[in-house]
Design an enzyme around this catalytic site. Structure first.
Site, short mmCIF file in Angstrom:
data_model
loop_
_atom_site.label_atom_id
_atom_site.label_comp_id
_atom_site.label_asym_id
_atom_site.label_seq_id
_atom_site.Cartn_x
_atom_site.Cartn_y
_atom_site.Cartn_z
N SER A 1 2.98 -0.97 -15.87
CA SER A 1 2.67 -2.01 -14.89
C SER A 1 3.69 -1.91 -13.77
O SER A 1 4.77 -1.32 -13.94
CB SER A 1 2.72 -3.40 -15.54
OG SER A 1 4.02 -3.65 -16.06
N ASP B 1 -25.22 1.13 -51.74
CA ASP B 1 -24.16 0.13 -51.63
C ASP B 1 -23.86 -0.24 -50.18
O ASP B 1 -24.40 0.34 -49.23
CB ASP B 1 -22.88 0.63 -52.31
CG ASP B 1 -22.39 1.93 -51.69
OD1 ASP B 1 -21.98 1.92 -50.52
OD2 ASP B 1 -22.42 2.98 -52.38
N HIS C 1 -32.70 5.93 -48.20
CA HIS C 1 -33.27 5.64 -49.52
C HIS C 1 -33.18 4.17 -49.87
O HIS C 1 -33.38 3.80 -51.03
CB HIS C 1 -32.60 6.51 -50.59
CG HIS C 1 -33.03 7.94 -50.53
ND1 HIS C 1 -32.52 8.91 -51.36
CD2 HIS C 1 -33.92 8.58 -49.74
CE1 HIS C 1 -33.09 10.08 -51.08
NE2 HIS C 1 -33.94 9.90 -50.10
#
Length: 482
Positions: free
Chosen positions: A288, A112, A150
């Protein structure tokens, strides 16, 4: 739970992920959690066509092989897989959490596309490798590689399903094997969704056995014992439970430590705990500071930021930064100095930078993008240090609203908030808000410093050395709890 598997897992595997040596193997149980059928249910129709009950067959690859032999081709088997697995089901939380972990190598035997969709959902790059020839393709920079050993549902002509496919694996898909064995020999691998009834398990375990060395890395397997409600009678349940217990113990032959859960519903929270422990190794420095106002604290803010960066580097933590004005560059400078002093330049893994795109003439700032970057940094970091948090507005320094937004996001993400409020700004406001707050200051769910630590970090008369000593003491305490 078998032995102390859970304790060892939560101690060792997050450390492997942080060091870049963790890998993941996704088994059939993960697909079943999303609502896809088990191997037995998947092949029910195939079995009925040839007069065999798939519940009575342990070797389901052989069942597929019998059907192919009886019908003369693999079309029937492939059509069943396309019909049952070829559409998208809702993403389970287990897959979403796996996609957020700092892992560069994921292996699976599932067909899937759950993992691909989970990575796409958070815009994280992923390179699926579904065929042996795909291994030669150039890796996307920064991408995680997904080895679908697989095959994949979108390439049904090249999947491993029958006995022939397994027996000819080395001939047709053997290029996967040296890489898998290299990862098993050099990395700690977590197996999620491993099932005794998965026909792929025996194949994978045999490959592990081949790569087994005298001192292999520790691998872990999350296992769910069978439950009575899954069986039609007690005898069938007891027989399967006995098999499971023996199998779980037998996994030690392959270097796997069993981590048992009562139900797969526990797996997402277990993986979120791994995510939290990895995040605890990451520190986001938010702040800052204006360069042009001549504030007397400016040299000290830079010096303290630089030393905090150096502390993060020396204590083997990762740095998360948005490179805020003055504070960001100072922190990065100290962090890189620490890496150089330690003889390593592991910057690509340990420095997580999310610089904010700046507005230029004729182009407005994208505030939504800034919030998205801040949200990502909050999610990545288990600790957030706030320093300064000032900006200039019409020539006057004011509290930086962006840093206050980062505070809110850090709290939402469950990050430990550590404000250095001695220099004012947003960090000062945050520290004052947290004194006396109901959030726990210690223990495994701590989210703020103790009140006396917050007061110490608010003291403008404290020396830089005293501030840094308090920060280090808090980080050391968090490390012990983790």
């Amino acid at each position: 739970m078998v032995g102390n598997g859970r304790t060892r897992f939560l101690r060792e595997f997050p450390a492997s992920l942080h060091e870049g040596t963790g890998a993941i193997f996704v088994g059939a149980g993960v697909s079943m959690a999303a609502g896809y059928p088990s191997w037995s249910k998947l092949l029910t129709e195939i079995g009925e066509e040839i007069g065999v009950n798939s519940r009575d067959i342990q070797d389901l690859a052989a069942l597929a092989q019998w059907h192919i032999r009886e019908t003369g081709n693999a079309t029937g088997v492939r059509n069943v897989i396309k019909r049952e697995i070829g559409f998208d089901r809702p993403l389970p939380e287990t897959v979403r959490t796996l996609a957020r972990l700092p892992v560069r190598h994921i292996w699976t035997t599932n067909y899937d596309r759950l993992i691909e969709r989970a990575f796409a959902e958070i815009s994280r790059p992923l390179d699926p490798v579904a065929g042996a020839k795909d291994l030669a393709l150039k890796v996307t920079p920064g991408a995680t590689r997904l080895y679908k050993m697989h095959g994949s549902v979108d390439r049904l002509d090249d999947i491993v399903i029958s006995t022939d496919d397994y027996e000819l694996f080395r001939t047709k898909r053997g290029a996967f094997l040296p890489l898998l064995q290299a990862h098993l020999s050099s990395m700690s691998m977590l197996f999620v969704g491993l099932s005794l009834t998965d026909p792929n398990v025996r194949h994978v375990l045999s490959l592990i056995r081949e790569s087994f060395t005298d001192a292999p890395p520790e691998h872990f397997a999350i296992l769910k014992p069978p439950k009575a409600e899954d069986f039609t009678n007690d005898d069938e349940f007891n027989a399967r439970l006995a098999q499971h217990k023996l199998w779980a113990k037998d996994l030690s032959r392959y270097g796997l430590v069993a981590v048992e859960v009562d139900d797969y519903d526990e797996v997402p929270e277990l993986l979120r705990e791994v995510e939290r422990r990895v995040a605890a190794k990451r520190v986001w420095v938010s702040g800052s500071w204006p360069l042009e106002d001549g504030n007397s604290f400016t040299p000290r803010v830079y010096a303290v930021a630089e030393e905090i960066g150096r502390l993060i580097g020396k204590t083997h933590r990762d740095l998360v930064t948005g490179t805020g004005l003055l504070v960001g560059p100072a922190v990065v400078s100290g962090f890189m100095d620490a890496l150089r002093e330690g003889g390593g330049w592991d910057i690509d893994r340990r420095l997580i930078a999310r610089p904010f795109p700046q507005g230029v003439s004729g182009r407005a700032v994208d505030r939504a993008q800034w919030t998205a970057l801040r949200t990502e940094m909050a999610r990545l970091a288990g600790v957030t240090i706030f320093l300064g948090g000032l900006k200039t507005n019409k020539g006057s320094p004011v509290v930086a609203d962006g840093v206050m937004e980062e505070f809110a996001l850090a709290q939402t993400a469950g990050s430990f908030v550590l404000p250095v409020g001695a220099f004012g700004g947003a960090a000062e406001q945050i520290a004052k808000k947290m004194i006396g707050a109901s959030a726990p200051p210690d223990g495994p769910k701590a989210s703020r410093p103790k009140d006396d630590e917050l007061i110490a970090l608010l003291n403008p008369s404290a020396s830089d050395k005293q501030i840094l000593a308090t920060v280090r003491a808090i980080l050391d305490r968090l490390a012990k709890v983790a």
